[in-house]
Write an enzyme that holds these catalytic residues in place. Structure first.
Site, PDB file in Angstrom:
ATOM      1  N   ASP A  10       0.836  -1.120   0.041  1.00 32.26           N
ATOM      2  CA  ASP A  10      -0.120  -0.119  -0.073  1.00 32.26           C
ATOM      3  C   ASP A  10       0.898   1.113  -0.117  1.00 32.26           C
ATOM      4  OD1 ASP A  10       0.810   0.292   2.514  1.00 32.26           O
ATOM      5  OD2 ASP A  10      -1.083   0.463   3.435  1.00 32.26           O
ATOM      6  N   HIS A  11       0.292   2.467   0.228  1.00 35.40           N
ATOM      7  CA  HIS A  11       1.110   3.561   0.246  1.00 35.40           C
ATOM      8  C   HIS A  11       2.131   3.734   1.352  1.00 35.40           C
ATOM      9  CE1 HIS A  11      -2.377   4.211   2.556  1.00 35.40           C
ATOM     10  NE2 HIS A  11      -1.822   4.962   3.323  1.00 35.40           N
ATOM     11  N   GLY A  68       2.431  -0.133   6.215  1.00 29.11           N
ATOM     12  CA  GLY A  68       3.129   0.844   7.200  1.00 29.11           C
ATOM     13  C   GLY A  68       3.719   0.177   8.309  1.00 29.11           C
ATOM     14  N   THR A  69       2.902  -0.851   8.955  1.00 29.39           N
ATOM     15  CA  THR A  69       3.456  -1.691  10.058  1.00 29.39           C
ATOM     16  C   THR A  69       3.705  -3.230   9.594  1.00 29.39           C
ATOM     17  OG1 THR A  69       1.084  -2.175  10.599  1.00 29.39           O
ATOM     18  CG2 THR A  69       1.972  -0.582  11.774  1.00 29.39           C
ATOM     19  N   GLY A  70       2.990  -3.683   8.450  1.00 29.77           N
ATOM     20  CA  GLY A  70       3.091  -4.917   8.205  1.00 29.77           C
ATOM     21  C   GLY A  70       1.588  -5.763   8.716  1.00 29.77           C
ATOM     22  N   ILE A  71       0.975  -5.217   9.562  1.00 28.09           N
ATOM     23  CA  ILE A  71      -0.031  -5.965  10.283  1.00 28.09           C
ATOM     24  C   ILE A  71      -1.124  -6.144   9.359  1.00 28.09           C
ATOM     25  CG2 ILE A  71      -1.526  -5.794  12.254  1.00 28.09           C
ATOM     26  CD1 ILE A  71       0.971  -4.298  13.878  1.00 28.09           C
ATOM     27  N   GLY A  72      -1.830  -4.721   8.999  1.00 30.27           N
ATOM     28  CA  GLY A  72      -3.210  -5.046   7.982  1.00 30.27           C
ATOM     29  C   GLY A  72      -2.696  -5.858   7.095  1.00 30.27           C
ATOM     30  N   HIS A 100      10.479 -23.446   9.870  1.00 32.19           N
ATOM     31  CA  HIS A 100       9.483 -24.187  10.517  1.00 32.19           C
ATOM     32  C   HIS A 100       7.962 -24.135  10.045  1.00 32.19           C
ATOM     33  CE1 HIS A 100      11.985 -24.255  14.430  1.00 32.19           C
ATOM     34  NE2 HIS A 100      12.552 -24.742  13.384  1.00 32.19           N
ATOM     35  N   ARG A 134       8.728 -32.965  11.194  1.00 29.90           N
ATOM     36  CA  ARG A 134       7.650 -32.691  12.209  1.00 29.90           C
ATOM     37  C   ARG A 134       7.221 -31.393  11.958  1.00 29.90           C
ATOM     38  NH1 ARG A 134      12.171 -30.805  14.652  1.00 29.90           N
ATOM     39  NH2 ARG A 134      12.249 -28.862  15.747  1.00 29.90           N
TER      40      ARG A 134
HETATM   41  C1  RB5 Z   1      -1.823   3.197   6.307  1.00 28.04           C
HETATM   42  O1  RB5 Z   1      -2.044   4.367   6.755  1.00 28.04           O
HETATM   43  C2  RB5 Z   1      -1.540   2.170   7.177  1.00 28.04           C
HETATM   44  O2  RB5 Z   1      -2.518   1.770   8.185  1.00 28.04           O
HETATM   45  C3  RB5 Z   1      -1.094   0.726   6.543  1.00 28.04           C
HETATM   46  O3  RB5 Z   1      -0.177   0.667   5.786  1.00 28.04           O
HETATM   47  C4  RB5 Z   1      -0.779  -0.290   7.661  1.00 28.04           C
HETATM   48  O4  RB5 Z   1       0.098   0.119   8.747  1.00 28.04           O
HETATM   49  C5  RB5 Z   1      -1.928  -1.263   8.035  1.00 28.04           C
HETATM   50  O5  RB5 Z   1      -1.746  -2.141   8.915  1.00 28.04           O
END
Ligand code: RB5
Length: 143
Positions: A10-11, A68-72, A100, A134
């Site tokens: 994403d951006h 931004g965080t890799g989380i979303g 693993h 395993r």
């Molecule tokens: C975008 O602003 C941000 O929310 C996205 O890049 C990401 O960090 C979401 O998890």
């Protein structure tokens, strides 16, 4: 046959994508760049889905996702049954996710990981083999 890596961001991950795509090519991979193509705001689930579909359709064998965080983008990718997306901030996690978990997509957060760490994680992830044994039983239990 040269392995193809689908890459999308994403951006928040766009700048890092422009750095990591040449790194992947230098490692000898073909790259399928699925966007985003600029810094304008976009929605990360669309880019996770693009990589997931590329894997399903056989257009790429593994993937990289950046936000931004890799989380979303990692949460969105793991909604797809065939995706095992590992969110890594360090090379040990990147390595173990291959050894693993047979992770097939690497996610990273461009706002939380330095560029050199991201390059190292990328290299480790794409040059480390799954150990099987395993771990194969556990990976199979997830699908
Ligand atoms: C975008 O602003 C941000 O929310 C996205 O890049 C990401 O960090 C979401 O998890």
């Amino acid at each position: 046959m040269t392995e193809t890596i689908a890459v999308a961001a994403d951006h928040g991950g766009y700048d890092l994508k422009t750095i990591l795509v040449p790194e992947l090519r230098a490692l000898g991979f073909d790259v399928l760049d699925l966007g985003t193509a600029g810094p304008e705001s976009v929605d990360y689930p669309d880019f996770a889905a693009a990589v997931a579909h590329a894997l399903l359709e056989g257009k790429a064998q593994r993937g990289v996702l950046l936000c931004g965080t890799g989380i979303g983008i990692s949460i969105a990718a793991n909604r797809f049954r065939h995706v095992r997306c590992a969110l890594a901030h360090d090379t040990t996690t990147a390595r173990l996710s291959r050894q693993h978990n047979d992770a097939n997509v690497l996610a990273m957060g461009a706002r939380v990981v330095g560029v050199e760490v991201a390059k190292d994680c990328l290299k480790v992830f794409f040059t480390t083999a799954f150990e099987g044994g395993r771990h194969a039983r556990r990976v199979a239990l997830m699908s």
